[in-house]
Design an enzyme around this catalytic site. Structure first.
Site, mmCIF file in Angstrom:
data_model
loop_
_atom_site.group_PDB
_atom_site.id
_atom_site.type_symbol
_atom_site.label_atom_id
_atom_site.label_comp_id
_atom_site.label_asym_id
_atom_site.label_seq_id
_atom_site.Cartn_x
_atom_site.Cartn_y
_atom_site.Cartn_z
ATOM 1 N N LYS A 41 -17.744 -17.708 -3.542
ATOM 2 C CA LYS A 41 -18.141 -16.547 -4.133
ATOM 3 C C LYS A 41 -18.236 -16.604 -5.568
ATOM 4 O O LYS A 41 -17.131 -16.771 -6.297
ATOM 5 C CB LYS A 41 -17.229 -15.459 -3.825
ATOM 6 C CG LYS A 41 -17.577 -13.930 -4.037
ATOM 7 C CD LYS A 41 -16.582 -12.828 -3.500
ATOM 8 C CE LYS A 41 -17.241 -11.285 -3.721
ATOM 9 N NZ LYS A 41 -17.585 -11.259 -5.320
ATOM 10 N N ARG A 62 -28.282 -5.111 -9.538
ATOM 11 C CA ARG A 62 -27.698 -4.235 -8.351
ATOM 12 C C ARG A 62 -27.676 -2.688 -9.042
ATOM 13 O O ARG A 62 -27.852 -2.035 -8.098
ATOM 14 C CB ARG A 62 -26.316 -5.145 -8.148
ATOM 15 C CG ARG A 62 -25.862 -4.223 -6.839
ATOM 16 C CD ARG A 62 -24.605 -4.800 -6.490
ATOM 17 N NE ARG A 62 -24.019 -4.300 -5.262
ATOM 18 C CZ ARG A 62 -23.323 -3.151 -5.329
ATOM 19 N NH1 ARG A 62 -23.278 -2.397 -6.581
ATOM 20 N NH2 ARG A 62 -23.006 -2.580 -4.258
ATOM 21 N N CYS A 355 -2.818 11.437 -28.940
ATOM 22 C CA CYS A 355 -2.861 11.707 -30.231
ATOM 23 C C CYS A 355 -3.406 13.246 -30.610
ATOM 24 O O CYS A 355 -4.403 13.520 -29.938
ATOM 25 C CB CYS A 355 -3.675 10.803 -31.144
ATOM 26 S SG CYS A 355 -3.950 11.484 -32.623
#
Ligand code: IVH
Length: 621
Positions: A41, A62, A355
């Site tokens: 893969k 894709r 913050c």
């Protein structure tokens, strides 16, 4: 283009095989063999290449699976992608699918080149491949050493094989690099032994392959079976990805530093003694938040195991306690923002610190300015995100007030806007006009524009509806800083304002930087002509009989849910409060109304039944 289901252990692979046997009736006999093709893969980017009459006509990434980015010109520059298919026996239309990637050696060389040119370094080969493929200029892509490996196909105008291996063999002969080393294993029952052997072999070869892989892919060989097995949601039943465990290494935490994200979120980061993990040099690992540091007991000086899974930012898995230096101390989280010195806040029950200096914090300011001018805030037409960035880069806008002095300062520190590239007389004039128009703003949008943590549009409206004017809002919140002040109780009693929100609001107002921003915009309570005029909140639907009234619901309602009743009342311009006070105009009491009903009686506030209420608002039957 679909994705693959994942397996992480041999049992998952057995389950996958079991599922196939249950799906295909003729495979219910465990003696019937299933041929499975095993392949590496590859950790790259999926890409689809469309050939018509043997010529490459289109290439796309894709994307989200349905819509990708067209990258045809860029793919044409990849050396091992054939522009024309070889041979003659290909289908007239054929979409070849595969992976665009970069080898480790090419990745290192590219990064060295980037470093020499002072350009940004890529984090890993996958990011380098993605960044190179998605270039606007194909000449840049051409100079990047990308490769393509075919692992499948999409549309084909005619069938061209009976098995996965036969199909890939043909695609290989038409000019594509094969995905080696692949193997076909015949499986009896749901016994994964043969597949395990391949998995282990590839795992051993992994570091010597010269490119990144993150597991193996198992595919049913027979294409007729593939067709019948089909898909579950977005993954084929006939294939599965068996992932390798994340790669890990041991190193030392040299320092812990906090980073401020664009939204103000504080993330502690471990700065590590540099180490290679899975072919990638790692210098930093995320520590997520203070709780995570405490839970894993991570200290500066600790020897730690770090792990990296594919694209994911490296993590610290575990501290090797035996190697902890005798003089180390627990990490003390900062109390103030490392970028701007403002206070940090934490939502109740949440792990992350934020913050409070959003409008002045250099780490956040560009994002906050974009929010400030956005549609639901100041809505300054023609001042988009890109413009904010450009003005900020050129030092022309650093605080919200700067937006409103832009015109007066035009041409002073830099060339006048009308002379900038992409601008002209008209567009500059239009922008200044839009800014002037935006100077008058309703209170709710003004509050929303400030980008106070947890104060979205709905909360900003609640606050505006309650306080009505800017001066009342500021004054009341200033007084509410004292814990026992009635203004504190008043804030907390506003329906829809939780304790966490109230806290963030008070912290925002306690920050002198933020007061400075408010003063600069609206003038410190009436002095000097302000840059913006904040209009008092105007109650909507003034014609409604309950506009501006304060209503309390209590007890069980018969016809409406409490939330619907509340939404309806608010839509008609009423204030819905949680507690009865002298300011309450109506109490709507259903069965089971207790203390609130009694209190209303004592204060002389009219108490209505649900039916009377519906009558009042014109919804009675
Ligand atoms: S077959 C239905 N074979 O992995 C998708 N994919 O996690 C069939 N990939 O999007 C894909 N190597 O881009 C297949 N040998 C291989 C692969 C492979 C990498 C990628 C592919 C897919 C992703 C799914």
């Amino acid at each position: 283009m679909l994705s693959l289901g994942n397996a992480f252990a041999a049992e998952d692979v057995s389950d996958w095989l079991e599922g196939i046997r249950n799906f295909l009736r003729e495979l219910q006999d465990p003696a019937a063999l299933i041929e499975v093709r095993c392949e590496p893969k590859i950790d790259g980017l999926s890409c689809a290449l469309r050939y018509e009459a043997g010529a490459l006509v289109q290439a796309a990434t894709r994307g989200n699976g349905e819509v990708g980015e067209e990258v045809t010109a860029n793919v044409r520059t990849i050396q091992n992608v054939p522009r024309r298919l070889q041979g003659r026996d290909w289908p007239a239309v054929l979409e070849v699918r595969g992976e665009v990637f970069m080898t480790d050696a090419d990745f290192l060389a590219l990064n060295a080149q980037q470093a020499a040119g002072g350009a940004k370094l890529f984090a890993n080969p996958r990011n380098a491949a993605a960044g190179s493929l998605r270039q606007l200029n194909p000449a840049v892509t051409a100079a990047r050493p990308l490769r393509f490996v075919a692992h499948g196909w999409g549309e084909a105008s005619a069938p061209f094989a009976r098995t996965q291996s036969e199909a890939l063999e043909r695609i290989h002969r038409w000019g594509f690099a094969p995905n080696d080393p692949a193997r076909v294993v015949a499986v009896a029952g749901a016994d994964p032994a043969g597949l395990c052997a391949y998995y282990e072999q590839i795992q051993q070869q992994r570091s010597g392959l010269g490119f990144s892989i993150d597991g193996i892919v198992l595919k049913v060989e027979r294409l007729d079976w593939q067709g019948r097995l089909g898909f579950v949601s977005r993954s084929p039943r006939w294939a599965v990805a068996w992932k390798f465990p994340p790669e890990s290494a041991v190193t030392v935490v040299e320092e812990i530093r906090c980073q401020v994200g664009r939204t103000g979120k504080i993330t502690p980061v471990a700065h590590l003694k540099p180490i290679t993990v899975g072919g990638v040099l790692v210098r930093r690992a995320t520590l997520h938040n203070a709780d995570e540091i405490a839970r894993k007991e991570i200290r500066v000086g600790d020897t730690v195991i770090i792990q990296r899974a594919g694209d994911v930012i490296p993590q610290v898995v575990e501290v090797l306690m035996a190697q902890r230096p005798a003089d180390s101390a627990p990490y003390r989280f900062p109390l103030r923002c490392p970028a701007c010195g403002s206070r940090l806040v934490r939502e109740a029950g949440q792990a992350d610190l934020f913050c409070t200096g959003g409008l002045v914090c250099p780490a956040q300011v560009v994002e906050r300015l974009k929010h400030f001018v956005s549609r639901d805030a100041f809505d300054i037409e023609g001042l988009g995100a890109k413009h904010i960035e450009a003005f900020y880069r050129r030092g022309l806008i650093a605080t919200p007030a700067d937006i409103f002095t832009l015109e007066a300062r035009d041409g002073q520190a830099a060339a006048p806007l009308r002379e900038w590239e992409g601008w002209g007389e008209t567009s500059a004039r239009n922008l200044f006009e839009a800014i002037r128009r935006a100077r008058r703003i309703p209170l709710d949008r003004f509050i929303y524009a400030l980008g106070i943590h947890q104060v979205g549009q709905a909360t900003a409206r609640l606050l505006a509806r309650h306080y009505l004017s800017l001066s009342r809002w500021r004054g009341s919140l200033a007084a509410a800083q004292a814990e026992r002040a009635p203004e504190r109780a008043e804030l907390l009693a506003i329906n829809g304002i939780g304790a966490g929100m109230a806290h963030d609001l008070l912290e925002f107002m306690a920050e002198p930087h933020n007061q400075g921003v408010l003063d600069a915009l609206t003038g410190p309570r009436g002095e000097a002509p302000p840059l913006v005029a904040v209009a008092d909140f105007e109650r909507p639907a003034a014609a409604s009989p309950i506009a501006g009234k304060t209503v309390v619901f209590t007890g069980r309602l018969e016809n409406l849910s409490r939330s619907e009743a509340k939404a309806q009342a608010e839509a008609l311009g009423a204030n819905v409060a949680g507690a009865v006070s002298a300011k309450t105009d109506y109490v709507v009491a259903g069965p089971g109304a207790g203390a609130k009903g009694r209190k209303a009686g004592a204060l002389g506030v009219p108490v209505l039944t649900e039916a009377q209420w519906l009558e009042l608002i014109g919804r009675g039957s």
